[in-house]
Design a protein around this motif. Structure first.
Motif, PDB file in Angstrom:
ATOM      1  N   PRO A   1       0.824  -1.212   0.000  1.00  0.00           N
ATOM      2  CA  PRO A   1       0.000   0.000   0.000  1.00  0.00           C
ATOM      3  C   PRO A   1       0.857   1.260   0.000  1.00  0.00           C
ATOM      4  O   PRO A   1       1.985   1.270   0.489  1.00  0.00           O
ATOM      5  CB  PRO A   1      -0.811  -0.122   1.302  1.00  0.00           C
ATOM      6  CG  PRO A   1      -0.848  -1.585   1.583  1.00  0.00           C
ATOM      7  CD  PRO A   1       0.476  -2.122   1.111  1.00  0.00           C
ATOM      8  N   ALA A   2       0.306   2.332  -0.550  1.00  0.00           N
ATOM      9  CA  ALA A   2       1.068   3.575  -0.722  1.00  0.00           C
ATOM     10  C   ALA A   2       1.554   4.162   0.589  1.00  0.00           C
ATOM     11  O   ALA A   2       2.558   4.875   0.620  1.00  0.00           O
ATOM     12  CB  ALA A   2       0.209   4.595  -1.472  1.00  0.00           C
ATOM     13  N   ASP A   3       0.849   3.869   1.687  1.00  0.00           N
ATOM     14  CA  ASP A   3       1.250   4.465   2.968  1.00  0.00           C
ATOM     15  C   ASP A   3       2.275   3.621   3.712  1.00  0.00           C
ATOM     16  O   ASP A   3       2.613   3.914   4.849  1.00  0.00           O
ATOM     17  CB  ASP A   3       0.030   4.687   3.857  1.00  0.00           C
ATOM     18  CG  ASP A   3      -0.685   3.391   4.212  1.00  0.00           C
ATOM     19  OD1 ASP A   3      -0.492   2.390   3.484  1.00  0.00           O
ATOM     20  OD2 ASP A   3      -1.452   3.372   5.206  1.00  0.00           O
ATOM     21  N   LYS A   4       2.789   2.575   3.088  1.00  0.00           N
ATOM     22  CA  LYS A   4       3.799   1.714   3.710  1.00  0.00           C
ATOM     23  C   LYS A   4       5.125   1.873   2.970  1.00  0.00           C
ATOM     24  O   LYS A   4       5.660   0.943   2.375  1.00  0.00           O
ATOM     25  CB  LYS A   4       3.343   0.245   3.695  1.00  0.00           C
ATOM     26  CG  LYS A   4       2.027  -0.020   4.390  1.00  0.00           C
ATOM     27  CD  LYS A   4       2.116   0.215   5.880  1.00  0.00           C
ATOM     28  CE  LYS A   4       0.805  -0.128   6.580  1.00  0.00           C
ATOM     29  NZ  LYS A   4       0.855   0.108   8.033  1.00  0.00           N
ATOM     30  N   GLN A   5       5.663   3.078   3.011  1.00  0.00           N
ATOM     31  CA  GLN A   5       6.862   3.380   2.234  1.00  0.00           C
ATOM     32  C   GLN A   5       8.062   2.538   2.642  1.00  0.00           C
ATOM     33  O   GLN A   5       8.853   2.110   1.801  1.00  0.00           O
ATOM     34  CB  GLN A   5       7.191   4.866   2.370  1.00  0.00           C
ATOM     35  CG  GLN A   5       6.166   5.789   1.748  1.00  0.00           C
ATOM     36  CD  GLN A   5       6.507   7.249   1.962  1.00  0.00           C
ATOM     37  OE1 GLN A   5       7.377   7.593   2.757  1.00  0.00           O
ATOM     38  NE2 GLN A   5       5.809   8.133   1.260  1.00  0.00           N
ATOM     39  N   ALA A   6       8.224   2.308   3.936  1.00  0.00           N
ATOM     40  CA  ALA A   6       9.385   1.549   4.396  1.00  0.00           C
ATOM     41  C   ALA A   6       9.346   0.119   3.866  1.00  0.00           C
ATOM     42  O   ALA A   6      10.375  -0.440   3.498  1.00  0.00           O
ATOM     43  CB  ALA A   6       9.457   1.549   5.917  1.00  0.00           C
ATOM     44  N   ALA A   7       8.146  -0.468   3.812  1.00  0.00           N
ATOM     45  CA  ALA A   7       8.030  -1.839   3.312  1.00  0.00           C
ATOM     46  C   ALA A   7       8.383  -1.901   1.834  1.00  0.00           C
ATOM     47  O   ALA A   7       9.092  -2.807   1.380  1.00  0.00           O
ATOM     48  CB  ALA A   7       6.621  -2.365   3.552  1.00  0.00           C
ATOM     49  N   ALA A   8       7.879  -0.934   1.058  1.00  0.00           N
ATOM     50  CA  ALA A   8       8.205  -0.910  -0.367  1.00  0.00           C
ATOM     51  C   ALA A   8       9.704  -0.697  -0.573  1.00  0.00           C
ATOM     52  O   ALA A   8      10.328  -1.356  -1.422  1.00  0.00           O
ATOM     53  CB  ALA A   8       7.407   0.189  -1.060  1.00  0.00           C
ATOM     54  N   ALA A   9      10.301   0.204   0.211  1.00  0.00           N
ATOM     55  CA  ALA A   9      11.732   0.465   0.080  1.00  0.00           C
ATOM     56  C   ALA A   9      12.557  -0.771   0.421  1.00  0.00           C
ATOM     57  O   ALA A   9      13.588  -1.037  -0.200  1.00  0.00           O
ATOM     58  CB  ALA A   9      12.132   1.636   0.973  1.00  0.00           C
ATOM     59  N   ALA A  10      12.102  -1.530   1.413  1.00  0.00           N
ATOM     60  CA  ALA A  10      12.821  -2.751   1.784  1.00  0.00           C
ATOM     61  C   ALA A  10      12.846  -3.741   0.625  1.00  0.00           C
ATOM     62  O   ALA A  10      13.878  -4.351   0.332  1.00  0.00           O
ATOM     63  CB  ALA A  10      12.165  -3.389   3.013  1.00  0.00           C
ATOM     64  N   LEU A  11      11.726  -3.886  -0.056  1.00  0.00           N
ATOM     65  CA  LEU A  11      11.660  -4.820  -1.175  1.00  0.00           C
ATOM     66  C   LEU A  11      12.437  -4.309  -2.378  1.00  0.00           C
ATOM     67  O   LEU A  11      13.049  -5.089  -3.116  1.00  0.00           O
ATOM     68  CB  LEU A  11      10.200  -5.085  -1.534  1.00  0.00           C
ATOM     69  CG  LEU A  11       9.498  -5.974  -0.497  1.00  0.00           C
ATOM     70  CD1 LEU A  11       7.993  -5.796  -0.546  1.00  0.00           C
ATOM     71  CD2 LEU A  11       9.866  -7.436  -0.720  1.00  0.00           C
ATOM     72  N   GLN A  12      12.438  -3.007  -2.597  1.00  0.00           N
ATOM     73  CA  GLN A  12      13.259  -2.452  -3.672  1.00  0.00           C
ATOM     74  C   GLN A  12      14.743  -2.653  -3.374  1.00  0.00           C
ATOM     75  O   GLN A  12      15.545  -2.904  -4.284  1.00  0.00           O
ATOM     76  CB  GLN A  12      12.929  -0.964  -3.843  1.00  0.00           C
ATOM     77  CG  GLN A  12      11.552  -0.726  -4.443  1.00  0.00           C
ATOM     78  CD  GLN A  12      11.017   0.671  -4.191  1.00  0.00           C
ATOM     79  OE1 GLN A  12      11.582   1.435  -3.398  1.00  0.00           O
ATOM     80  NE2 GLN A  12       9.922   1.009  -4.851  1.00  0.00           N
ATOM     81  N   THR A  13      15.102  -2.577  -2.100  1.00  0.00           N
ATOM     82  CA  THR A  13      16.486  -2.857  -1.714  1.00  0.00           C
ATOM     83  C   THR A  13      16.832  -4.310  -1.993  1.00  0.00           C
ATOM     84  O   THR A  13      17.938  -4.632  -2.459  1.00  0.00           O
ATOM     85  CB  THR A  13      16.696  -2.529  -0.229  1.00  0.00           C
ATOM     86  OG1 THR A  13      16.469  -1.132  -0.029  1.00  0.00           O
ATOM     87  CG2 THR A  13      18.107  -2.871   0.223  1.00  0.00           C
ATOM     88  N   MET A  14      15.898  -5.211  -1.711  1.00  0.00           N
ATOM     89  CA  MET A  14      16.127  -6.625  -2.017  1.00  0.00           C
ATOM     90  C   MET A  14      16.285  -6.836  -3.519  1.00  0.00           C
ATOM     91  O   MET A  14      17.113  -7.632  -3.967  1.00  0.00           O
ATOM     92  CB  MET A  14      14.978  -7.461  -1.447  1.00  0.00           C
ATOM     93  CG  MET A  14      14.911  -7.437   0.076  1.00  0.00           C
ATOM     94  SD  MET A  14      13.481  -8.324   0.756  1.00  0.00           S
ATOM     95  CE  MET A  14      14.059 -10.010   0.661  1.00  0.00           C
ATOM     96  N   ALA A  15      15.483  -6.113  -4.313  1.00  0.00           N
ATOM     97  CA  ALA A  15      15.623  -6.207  -5.766  1.00  0.00           C
ATOM     98  C   ALA A  15      17.009  -5.720  -6.189  1.00  0.00           C
ATOM     99  O   ALA A  15      17.656  -6.317  -7.063  1.00  0.00           O
ATOM    100  CB  ALA A  15      14.528  -5.385  -6.449  1.00  0.00           C
ATOM    101  N   GLY A  16      17.471  -4.622  -5.570  1.00  0.00           N
ATOM    102  CA  GLY A  16      18.798  -4.120  -5.890  1.00  0.00           C
ATOM    103  C   GLY A  16      19.898  -5.105  -5.534  1.00  0.00           C
ATOM    104  O   GLY A  16      20.845  -5.305  -6.298  1.00  0.00           O
TER     105      GLY A  16
END
Length: 334
Positions: A143-158
């Motif tokens: 969800p859009a209001d869970k920025q830290a969770a999205a960032a964590a997964l983008q870090t995993m993608a990186g």
């Protein structure tokens, strides 16, 4: 949260927060004990004493202390557990779960969890591109209001892209993870996620030969996640490569103190500590560091490298024979 950092790696309930906050190059799996913990009887459940018996201590009228029970395993943790036993079967099960969950018309917790499980198992299987795509798909369900969770997964993608040698792509994911600023005062979780992204960014910048920028990223990582030993290990290595051995020694000591309680980074830290000591002319300290790697993880790649270094410098000199001048160990792989 099961996975939230104290690490980091690298997170799950309706954004089951134990699913979407795990970050880092080597996500650490956690599975609650499958065995039920016997619940202690409360006062009302204790049978009355038989005639002539001494009443049990729990029948004093003082309620027994509440007993915590083990959390029930989630489908996500069960997915990872299948992969632990049989990686190919785990990947197949994760794909089946993802296909089932992807039928939801809107962003969905199960969809995100299934994609993350698949990404972690594919990474273990050596499919870095597939893992990267799965983590991106998982991030898309946050969800859009869970920025830290999205960032964590983008870090995993990186990290997955970096594992596949795609440093430019990896850098893009780390930058994307760092782009949105927390909407309110940063929490410890926000800082941990952003610190891990900066560590990944530094690794990508080193791979691209952009060392001054990498050093700046590590400074940000130390500020955001000062208790993450990986950041200090990387800054020690970077300082050693820049021939700043004093700074390298200081940073590797910080890394070692943070990883003192059985952290998986222990062997790489011990290996690097030995290289720094050897280049500083402290052969005995180098020998002890490399011997500690052999004792800590005898079957690891770091142990094999440490053994090679120890073979080069030979055994410790005895009091009756002066030590021969020892050559510095070869530069570890960059």
């Amino acid at each position: 949260m099961l996975f939230l950092l104290s690490a980091l790696v690298a997170a799950q309930t309706p954004l089951a927060l134990d699913v979407w906050h795990q970050i880092g190059p080597n996500p650490r799996q956690y599975e609650p004990s499958p065995l039920p913990i016997p619940r202690r009887k409360r006062v009302t459940e204790v049978p009355p004493p038989k005639p002539g018996e001494t009443p049990q201590a729990t029948q004093t009228g003082i309620p027994a202390a509440p007993v915590e029970t083990a959390p029930r395993p989630t489908r996500y943790t069960l997915c990872l557990k299948v992969g632990e036993k049989d990686l190919a079967a785990g990947v197949a099960a994760a794909r089946a779960w993802l296909a089932e969950a992807a039928k939801a018309a809107t962003p969905d917790t199960a969809h995100g969890a299934a994609a993350q499980c698949l990404g972690q198992l594919l990474l273990q299987q050596g499919d870095s591109a597939g893992a990267e795509a799965a983590f991106v798909e998982s991030a898309g369900q946050v969800p859009a209001d869970k920025q830290a969770a999205a960032a964590a997964l983008q870090t995993m993608a990186g990290n997955a892209a970096l594992a596949g040698g795609r440093a430019e792509t990896a850098l893009g994911w780390f930058d994307k993870a760092l782009a949105p600023l927390p909407s309110s005062a940063s929490s410890a979780d926000d800082n941990a996620v952003r610190g891990a992204a900066q560590i990944g960014r530094a690794r990508a910048l080193v791979a691209l030969g952009r060392l001054p920028e990498a050093s700046g990223a590590l400074q940000d990582a130390h500020r955001l996640a000062p208790n993450d030993p990986e950041g200090w290990l990387l800054s020690a290595t970077l300082a050693r490569r820049g021939k700043d051995l004093e700074r390298a020694q200081r940073d590797i000591e910080v890394a070692a103190s943070l990883a003192a309680r059985g952290d998986p980074l222990g062997p790489p830290i011990g290996l690097e500590a030995g290289v720094i000591a050897m280049l500083s002319g402290r052969e005995d300290a180098a020998r002890k560091s490399w011997e500690s790697v052999l004792a800590l993880a005898p079957d690891s790649a770091e142990a094999a490298t440490a053994k090679g270094y120890l073979d080069q410098i030979g055994p410790a000199p005895t009091s009756s024979a002066p030590a021969a001048a020892a050559a510095a160990p070869p530069e570890p792989p960059r």
